[in-house]
Each structure stands twice: as structure tokens, then as C-alpha cells.
Design a protein around this motif. Structure first.
Motif, PDB file in Angstrom:
ATOM      1  N   MET A 187      -5.957  -0.890   9.095  1.00 16.65           N
ATOM      2  CA  MET A 187      -6.584  -2.170   8.842  1.00 16.65           C
ATOM      3  C   MET A 187      -7.091  -2.239   7.399  1.00 16.65           C
ATOM      4  N   ALA A 188      -7.718  -1.154   6.944  1.00 16.79           N
ATOM      5  CA  ALA A 188      -8.264  -1.141   5.590  1.00 16.79           C
ATOM      6  C   ALA A 188      -7.149  -1.328   4.556  1.00 16.79           C
ATOM      7  N   ALA A 189      -6.064  -0.589   4.723  1.00 17.47           N
ATOM      8  CA  ALA A 189      -4.950  -0.684   3.775  1.00 17.47           C
ATOM      9  C   ALA A 189      -4.336  -2.077   3.785  1.00 17.47           C
ATOM     10  N   ALA A 190      -4.198  -2.655   4.959  1.00 17.79           N
ATOM     11  CA  ALA A 190      -3.620  -3.995   5.061  1.00 17.79           C
ATOM     12  C   ALA A 190      -4.523  -5.034   4.401  1.00 17.79           C
ATOM     13  N   GLY A 191      -5.815  -4.913   4.599  1.00 18.12           N
ATOM     14  CA  GLY A 191      -6.749  -5.848   3.981  1.00 18.12           C
ATOM     15  C   GLY A 191      -6.728  -5.764   2.461  1.00 18.12           C
ATOM     16  N   LEU A 192      -6.638  -4.559   1.946  1.00 19.41           N
ATOM     17  CA  LEU A 192      -6.570  -4.401   0.496  1.00 19.41           C
ATOM     18  C   LEU A 192      -5.237  -4.905  -0.060  1.00 19.41           C
ATOM     19  N   ALA A 193      -4.169  -4.678   0.665  1.00 22.09           N
ATOM     20  CA  ALA A 193      -2.868  -5.189   0.228  1.00 22.09           C
ATOM     21  C   ALA A 193      -2.880  -6.715   0.168  1.00 22.09           C
ATOM     22  N   TYR A 194      -3.509  -7.323   1.167  1.00 23.66           N
ATOM     23  CA  TYR A 194      -3.613  -8.782   1.183  1.00 23.66           C
ATOM     24  C   TYR A 194      -4.462  -9.270   0.011  1.00 23.66           C
ATOM     25  N   ALA A 195      -5.562  -8.576  -0.265  1.00 20.88           N
ATOM     26  CA  ALA A 195      -6.423  -8.952  -1.392  1.00 20.88           C
ATOM     27  C   ALA A 195      -5.664  -8.819  -2.711  1.00 20.88           C
ATOM     28  N   LYS A 196      -4.873  -7.776  -2.831  1.00 26.52           N
ATOM     29  CA  LYS A 196      -4.125  -7.551  -4.067  1.00 26.52           C
ATOM     30  C   LYS A 196      -3.055  -8.629  -4.264  1.00 26.52           C
ATOM     31  N   ALA A 197      -2.387  -8.997  -3.185  1.00 27.12           N
ATOM     32  CA  ALA A 197      -1.297  -9.966  -3.290  1.00 27.12           C
ATOM     33  C   ALA A 197      -1.785 -11.416  -3.279  1.00 27.12           C
ATOM     34  N   GLY A 198      -2.855 -11.682  -2.558  1.00 29.63           N
ATOM     35  CA  GLY A 198      -3.259 -13.070  -2.375  1.00 29.63           C
ATOM     36  C   GLY A 198      -4.505 -13.503  -3.122  1.00 29.63           C
TER      37      GLY A 198
END
Length: 95
Positions: A1-12
Motif C-alpha cells: 500500500m505504501a509503495a502504491a501510494g507513493l507511486a501515485y503521488a509521484k505520477a499524479g
């Protein structure tokens, strides 16, 4: 979950200079990672007070406190958070 949230923050969020959303994503990822670190250590968590520090993730406070302005700088900050949190997970799973 943490990695996915950071990936979303980085991309979006970072490309749109959405500082508040980046800060929130980093904070949530740090909390999720802290729970994972303490669980891996077999430590019981009854509340979140001091959770991040207890997991040894105090550097996240400095990262969030000093969030820069600008898409490229926010992207670097998310990358720094990813690195910091991954290091904590590796440390607890390696030993």
C-alpha cells in the motif's frame, strides 16, 4: 500500500505541484511502513502515538517538513521517501 501510494503521488500529484497531496501521501506511506516494520519485529501497536519514531523512521519528519516547491523537486522528495522507507523494510526483513 505504501509503495502504491507513493507511486501515485509521484505520477499524479508531484507533476501538478500538489504539495499537500504529496505530503499526505508521504505521511500515509510512512505510517503504513511503520506498522509493517513493527509487525515484522513482533511489536504490538495499540495506538499511533510515536509510531513513526518507534519504527525508526524519524527522517520522514524532516522530509515532510522541508518539502520543496515545484514538480521536479516534489518528485525527488517522493523518491527520497521511497528510498528511506524501503531501507527500513530491508533492515527489518534482513535481520
Amino acid at each position: 500500500m505504501a509503495a502504491a501510494g507513493l507511486a501515485y503521488a509521484k505520477a499524479g500529484h508531484a507533476p501538478k505541484n500538489a504539495v499537500t497531496q504529496v505530503a499526505g501521501a508521504i505521511a500515509l506511506a510512512a505510517t503504513q511502513t511503520a506498522h509493517a516494520v513493527l509487525a515484522a519485529r513482533g511489536e504490538w501497536v495499540t495506538n499511533d502515538k510515536g509510531l513513526v519514531a518507534r519504527a525508526g523512521l524519524q527522517e520522514v519528519d524532516t522530509l515532510v517538513r522541508n518539502l520543496p516547491d515545484g514538480p521536479a523537486a516534489l518528485t525527488r522528495a517522493v523518491t527520497d521517501a521511497e528510498t528511506l522507507l524501503a531501507r527500513a523494510v530491508r533492515a527489518v526483513t534482513a535481520g
